[in-house]
Scaffold this motif. Sequence first.
Motif, PDB file in Angstrom:
ATOM      1  N   LYS A  38       0.836  -1.189   0.000  1.00 28.83           N
ATOM      2  CA  LYS A  38       0.000   0.000   0.000  1.00 28.83           C
ATOM      3  C   LYS A  38       0.877   1.248   0.000  1.00 28.83           C
ATOM      4  N   THR A  39       0.345   2.309  -0.586  1.00 28.74           N
ATOM      5  CA  THR A  39       1.052   3.578  -0.569  1.00 28.74           C
ATOM      6  C   THR A  39       0.888   4.218   0.806  1.00 28.74           C
ATOM      7  N   LYS A  40       1.618   5.269   1.042  1.00 31.47           N
ATOM      8  CA  LYS A  40       1.542   5.949   2.333  1.00 31.47           C
ATOM      9  C   LYS A  40       0.129   6.485   2.583  1.00 31.47           C
ATOM     10  N   ASN A  41      -0.476   7.071   1.556  1.00 33.99           N
ATOM     11  CA  ASN A  41      -1.826   7.611   1.710  1.00 33.99           C
ATOM     12  C   ASN A  41      -2.851   6.501   1.968  1.00 33.99           C
ATOM     13  N   GLU A  42      -2.685   5.362   1.329  1.00 33.71           N
ATOM     14  CA  GLU A  42      -3.605   4.242   1.565  1.00 33.71           C
ATOM     15  C   GLU A  42      -3.492   3.736   2.999  1.00 33.71           C
ATOM     16  N   LYS A  43      -2.261   3.670   3.521  1.00 36.80           N
ATOM     17  CA  LYS A  43      -2.068   3.243   4.909  1.00 36.80           C
ATOM     18  C   LYS A  43      -2.693   4.226   5.889  1.00 36.80           C
ATOM     19  N   LEU A  44      -2.494   5.506   5.646  1.00 39.06           N
ATOM     20  CA  LEU A  44      -3.066   6.522   6.531  1.00 39.06           C
ATOM     21  C   LEU A  44      -4.582   6.494   6.479  1.00 39.06           C
ATOM     22  N   ASP A  45      -5.122   6.338   5.284  1.00 36.07           N
ATOM     23  CA  ASP A  45      -6.576   6.269   5.138  1.00 36.07           C
ATOM     24  C   ASP A  45      -7.145   5.040   5.839  1.00 36.07           C
ATOM     25  N   HIS A  46      -6.436   3.925   5.752  1.00 33.07           N
ATOM     26  CA  HIS A  46      -6.867   2.703   6.414  1.00 33.07           C
ATOM     27  C   HIS A  46      -6.857   2.875   7.933  1.00 33.07           C
ATOM     28  N   ASP A  47      -5.803   3.451   8.465  1.00 28.45           N
ATOM     29  CA  ASP A  47      -5.721   3.665   9.916  1.00 28.45           C
ATOM     30  C   ASP A  47      -6.784   4.646  10.397  1.00 28.45           C
TER      31      ASP A  47
END
Length: 58
Positions: A38-47
């Motif tokens: 996952k990209t950084k933005n995808e990880k942040l959005d998931h969290d």
Amino acid sequence: MSQSRAKKKRMHIKRTVGKDVEKNRQSISFSTHERITKTKNEKLDHDFTKHKKQYKDD
């Protein structure tokens, strides 16, 4: 040397049914598609949305 129970079962199936179970070992048992992280933005959005449903104010 004696044969294991599993080998005896395989030989019995081959003798009675005619199906050679050992041929299934040749098939590929793992996935060959490419996995991407996952990209950084995808990880942040998931969290951000991970436990959002638990703390809803209704």
